[in-house]
Design an enzyme around this catalytic site. Structure first.
Site, mmCIF file in Angstrom:
data_model
loop_
_atom_site.group_PDB
_atom_site.id
_atom_site.type_symbol
_atom_site.label_atom_id
_atom_site.label_comp_id
_atom_site.label_asym_id
_atom_site.label_seq_id
_atom_site.Cartn_x
_atom_site.Cartn_y
_atom_site.Cartn_z
ATOM 1 N N CYS A 15 -5.449 7.990 9.349
ATOM 2 C CA CYS A 15 -5.688 7.415 10.677
ATOM 3 C C CYS A 15 -5.348 8.436 11.759
ATOM 4 C CB CYS A 15 -4.824 6.169 10.879
ATOM 5 S SG CYS A 15 -5.275 4.787 9.827
ATOM 6 N N LYS A 23 0.831 -1.222 0.000
ATOM 7 C CA LYS A 23 0.000 0.000 0.000
ATOM 8 C C LYS A 23 0.856 1.259 0.000
ATOM 9 C CE LYS A 23 -1.913 1.685 3.999
ATOM 10 N NZ LYS A 23 -1.724 3.126 4.241
ATOM 11 N N ASN A 24 1.800 1.327 0.937
ATOM 12 C CA ASN A 24 2.523 2.583 1.128
ATOM 13 C C ASN A 24 3.585 2.853 0.058
ATOM 14 O OD1 ASN A 24 0.872 3.193 3.225
ATOM 15 N ND2 ASN A 24 2.314 2.596 4.833
ATOM 16 N N ARG A 59 -9.186 -0.341 3.807
ATOM 17 C CA ARG A 59 -8.329 0.680 3.185
ATOM 18 C C ARG A 59 -6.967 0.085 2.816
ATOM 19 N NH1 ARG A 59 -6.904 4.736 7.031
ATOM 20 N NH2 ARG A 59 -5.345 4.977 5.415
ATOM 21 N N ARG A 95 -4.546 9.981 4.062
ATOM 22 C CA ARG A 95 -3.299 10.680 4.377
ATOM 23 C C ARG A 95 -2.426 10.833 3.119
ATOM 24 N NH1 ARG A 95 -0.871 13.925 8.093
ATOM 25 N NH2 ARG A 95 1.313 13.473 8.332
ATOM 26 N N ASP A 134 3.749 0.353 12.142
ATOM 27 C CA ASP A 134 2.540 -0.221 11.535
ATOM 28 C C ASP A 134 2.315 -1.679 11.940
ATOM 29 O OD1 ASP A 134 2.111 2.215 10.388
ATOM 30 O OD2 ASP A 134 2.819 1.658 8.398
ATOM 31 N N ARG A 156 -0.551 14.923 13.470
ATOM 32 C CA ARG A 156 0.286 14.448 12.355
ATOM 33 C C ARG A 156 0.598 15.625 11.431
ATOM 34 N NH1 ARG A 156 -2.128 9.014 9.794
ATOM 35 N NH2 ARG A 156 -0.003 8.781 9.037
ATOM 36 N N PRO A 157 1.582 16.441 11.831
ATOM 37 C CA PRO A 157 1.860 17.656 11.051
ATOM 38 C C PRO A 157 2.533 17.349 9.716
ATOM 39 C CG PRO A 157 3.481 17.410 12.803
ATOM 40 C CD PRO A 157 2.509 16.266 12.957
ATOM 41 N N ILE A 158 2.577 18.356 8.816
ATOM 42 C CA ILE A 158 3.337 18.204 7.568
ATOM 43 C C ILE A 158 4.378 19.324 7.453
ATOM 44 C CG2 ILE A 158 1.609 16.868 6.274
ATOM 45 C CD1 ILE A 158 0.845 19.526 4.843
ATOM 46 N N ASP A 159 4.843 19.804 8.627
ATOM 47 C CA ASP A 159 5.793 20.923 8.619
ATOM 48 C C ASP A 159 7.092 20.591 7.882
ATOM 49 O OD1 ASP A 159 5.972 19.193 11.027
ATOM 50 O OD2 ASP A 159 7.805 20.341 11.375
ATOM 51 N N GLN A 160 7.529 19.327 7.938
ATOM 52 C CA GLN A 160 8.787 18.975 7.263
ATOM 53 C C GLN A 160 8.601 18.956 5.743
ATOM 54 O OE1 GLN A 160 11.789 18.646 9.047
ATOM 55 N NE2 GLN A 160 10.361 19.479 10.554
HETATM 56 N N1 EPU Z 1 6.184 14.258 11.366
HETATM 57 C C1 EPU Z 1 6.375 15.568 11.678
HETATM 58 N N2 EPU Z 1 6.375 16.484 10.666
HETATM 59 C C2 EPU Z 1 6.196 16.149 9.371
HETATM 60 C C3 EPU Z 1 6.016 14.795 9.044
HETATM 61 C C4 EPU Z 1 5.997 13.867 10.073
HETATM 62 O O1 EPU Z 1 6.536 15.928 12.853
HETATM 63 O O2 EPU Z 1 6.210 17.031 8.517
HETATM 64 C C5 EPU Z 1 6.183 13.248 12.435
HETATM 65 C C6 EPU Z 1 4.839 12.527 12.528
HETATM 66 O O3 EPU Z 1 3.917 13.245 13.317
HETATM 67 C C7 EPU Z 1 5.237 11.209 13.127
HETATM 68 C C8 EPU Z 1 6.617 10.965 12.539
HETATM 69 O O4 EPU Z 1 7.101 12.239 12.102
HETATM 70 O O5 EPU Z 1 5.339 11.329 14.516
HETATM 71 C C9 EPU Z 1 6.674 10.018 11.343
HETATM 72 O O6 EPU Z 1 5.710 10.383 10.381
HETATM 73 P P1 EPU Z 1 5.872 10.020 8.830
HETATM 74 O O7 EPU Z 1 5.883 11.286 8.081
HETATM 75 O O8 EPU Z 1 7.028 9.094 8.674
HETATM 76 O O9 EPU Z 1 4.546 9.238 8.540
HETATM 77 P P2 EPU Z 1 3.548 9.421 7.350
HETATM 78 O O10 EPU Z 1 4.276 9.712 6.099
HETATM 79 O O11 EPU Z 1 2.437 10.316 7.731
HETATM 80 C C10 EPU Z 1 3.640 6.925 6.580
HETATM 81 C C11 EPU Z 1 2.639 5.828 6.370
HETATM 82 C C12 EPU Z 1 2.117 5.368 7.726
HETATM 83 C C13 EPU Z 1 3.273 4.909 8.587
HETATM 84 C C14 EPU Z 1 4.347 6.009 8.678
HETATM 85 C C15 EPU Z 1 5.592 5.555 9.411
HETATM 86 C C16 EPU Z 1 1.640 6.317 4.242
HETATM 87 C C17 EPU Z 1 0.486 6.824 3.496
HETATM 88 N N3 EPU Z 1 1.545 6.340 5.567
HETATM 89 O O12 EPU Z 1 2.933 7.973 7.243
HETATM 90 O O13 EPU Z 1 1.298 4.245 7.428
HETATM 91 O O14 EPU Z 1 2.810 4.654 9.886
HETATM 92 O O15 EPU Z 1 4.724 6.425 7.356
HETATM 93 O O16 EPU Z 1 6.156 4.440 8.818
HETATM 94 O O17 EPU Z 1 2.618 5.887 3.675
HETATM 95 C C18 EPU Z 1 -0.405 2.680 7.797
HETATM 96 O O18 EPU Z 1 -0.117 2.180 6.706
HETATM 97 O O19 EPU Z 1 -1.177 2.129 8.620
HETATM 98 C C19 EPU Z 1 0.186 3.954 8.165
HETATM 99 C C20 EPU Z 1 -0.291 4.709 9.133
#
Ligand code: EPU
Length: 429
Positions: free
Chosen positions: A117, A22-23, A398, A93, A306, A122-126
């Site tokens: 989820c 999926k991811n 999903r 997401r 996960d 779950r910010p996107i600041d980075q």
């Molecule tokens: N984070 C920040 N700022 C950012 C981005 C992330 O502080 O700009 C923090 C998040 O809040 C979290 C950590 O960094 O605490 C890691 O977040 P990451 O960005 O790695 O996660 P993601 O991209 O939102 C993806 C998968 C998730 C999986 C995570 C970690 C997808 C669509 N989602 O999420 O998958 O848990 O990586 O491996 O690829 C799932 O499949 O069930 C799922 C939740």
């Protein structure tokens, strides 16, 4: 609305084939936007997030044609930037990948703020910091994220403050056609990042270092179409590995890359479960009482977040007290309340759960509070004598391709029924 009914306590035996990841599939599908040509994507999992992604792309003017159950042809020649429907985008997401892909293709992006989820904030600041480093201006307003690179995107060095899977992939997508060489440091190293880079490189991109913490992206003028097969889903594989152990069974899980499963195999082995790797399969056999263990989730190659809820279930079935620490998210223990309905003895303190082994659960009516929590509830139900009902299974659908069919073929007494259907509860065996 449907629910899953499981008459558990039956050891699982046989072979389960894992679907595409999926991811990896979601960023690759969004990445097709960058390719002004036809791409054929194979080994696509049949899951709701893929269906949703394809609907979003179609709504944006891409031509999407299924060539079989797991193969899609996507032609993005006539894509229209900024046209993704917000009602669809907010359901997932991974729609944040539209930001990087639209920015890379059109120099601007306009996308609804992503859903997904609920694990706390779950910010996107980075992601935003990365886009800005490439010369774009970012505005978050009225439920939308708008990104504009008026003077085009220019390569830069980006050092992430936290390891982020989505952030790493989004910057790769944005930088593929930027002028110069972008360097991402403290990048995430997950196999799906390597898969996205391999897909884009097959289309003519110049990305090196994916799978390490330093990724270099040399900008190219254009990408061309290609055929690409998505890697197997390590989390789906891990889920069935734990289901074999929890039900005291034996499962051969096929179409996997055993290297991706090392952290999961290591923990199962520590619990006293036999795990045998082959070239493209792992065989998991329950051999006796499960040992208590400690697990902390971490970015790859650490134990995946996960798999955390599924591991929580297995720890309930072990001897003694186990500790499960969440190292990625603030709040990924909402499923604990559901497990307590089945008799689990779990105390959550911040990001750590202390789990006292109970040997067996009792059947109950439980909810899938999110995708992986839902998979964990299914494992708990499979391990439990009697009938357990899992509600809100749209979360599970999903991300798990035909979970009911796959489990039924290895001996589970599992079926999906309409949520309105009345079932006497509990049902004696
Ligand atoms: N984070 C920040 N700022 C950012 C981005 C992330 O502080 O700009 C923090 C998040 O809040 C979290 C950590 O960094 O605490 C890691 O977040 P990451 O960005 O790695 O996660 P993601 O991209 O939102 C993806 C998968 C998730 C999986 C995570 C970690 C997808 C669509 N989602 O999420 O998958 O848990 O990586 O491996 O690829 C799932 O499949 O069930 C799922 C939740």
């Amino acid at each position: 609305m449907e629910k899953i009914l499981i008459n558990g306590g039956i050891p699982l035996h046989g072979s389960i084939e894992v679907s595409g990841m999926k991811n990896a599939a979601l960023p690759i599908l969004m990445g097709c936007l960058l390719v002004e040509d036809k791409c054929v994507i194979e080994n696509l999992p049949e899951i709701d997030d893929v269906t949703l992604s394809l609907k979003i792309l179609e709504a944006m003017g891409l031509s999407v044609r299924m060539l079989g159950r797991n193969t899609v042809e996507i032609d993005s020649t006539h894509a229209v930037g900024g046209s993704s429907p917000i009602d669809l985008v907010r359901k997932m997401r991974a729609s944040y990948y539209l930001l990087g892909a639209e920015l890379g293709r059109f120099g601007h992006a306009y996308v609804g703020y992503p859903g997904g989820c609920d694990f706390g904030v779950r910010p996107i600041d980075q992601h935003i910091k990365g886009f800005e480093a490439l010369g774009a201006e970012v505005n978050v307003e009225g439920g939308y994220v708008e990104v504009n690179a008026v003077n085009g995107l220019k390569a830069n060095n980006i050092f992430f403050d936290v390891i982020t899977v989505g952030g790493t992939m989004n910057i790769i997508l944005a930088a593929v056609k930027a002028k110069g060489t972008t360097v991402i440091e403290n990048a995430a190293r997950e196999p799906h990042i390597v898969d996205l880079a391999n897909f884009l490189n097959t289309c003519g991109a110049k990305i090196s270092g994916a799978g390490t913490d330093t990724i270099k992206i040399m900008g190219v003028d254009r990408l061309h179409g290609c055929s690409y097969a998505i890697i197997p889903d390590m989390i789906e594989a891990g889920t069935y590995m734990l289901a074999a152990a929890a039900t005291k069974g034996r499962l051969k899980i096929t179409n996997v890359i055993p290297k991706h499963l090392e952290s999961i195999s290591a923990k199962l082995t520590e619990m006293g479960v036999e795990v045998i790797d082959d070239d493209e399969s792992v065989t998991v056999t329950y051999v006796g009482e499960l040992n208590r263990i400690n697990v902390k989730t971490m970015p790859y190659p650490g134990f995946p977040t996960d798999m955390q809820p599924q591991m929580g279930v297995l720890m309930c079935l072990a001897e003694g007290v186990s500790r499960l620490s969440e190292g990625v998210y603030d709040n990924r223990f909402r499923y604990v309340e559901e497990l307590k309905r089945m008799g689990a003895l779990i105390k959550v303190d911040g990001r750590t759960a202390v789990i006292e082994g109970i040997k067996r659960f009792s059947p109950a009516q439980i909810r899938a509070v999110d995708l992986r929590a839902g998979a964990a509830m299914v494992i708990a139900a499979l391990a439990t004598k009697g009938v357990t009902e899992v509600e809100d299974i749209y979360h599970i659908e999903r991300g798990y391709d035909d979970i009911v069919g796959k489990l039924r073929r290895v001996g589970a007494d599992i079926r999906k029924i309409d949520a309105e259907e009345k079932v006497a509860f509990p049902v004696a065996n």
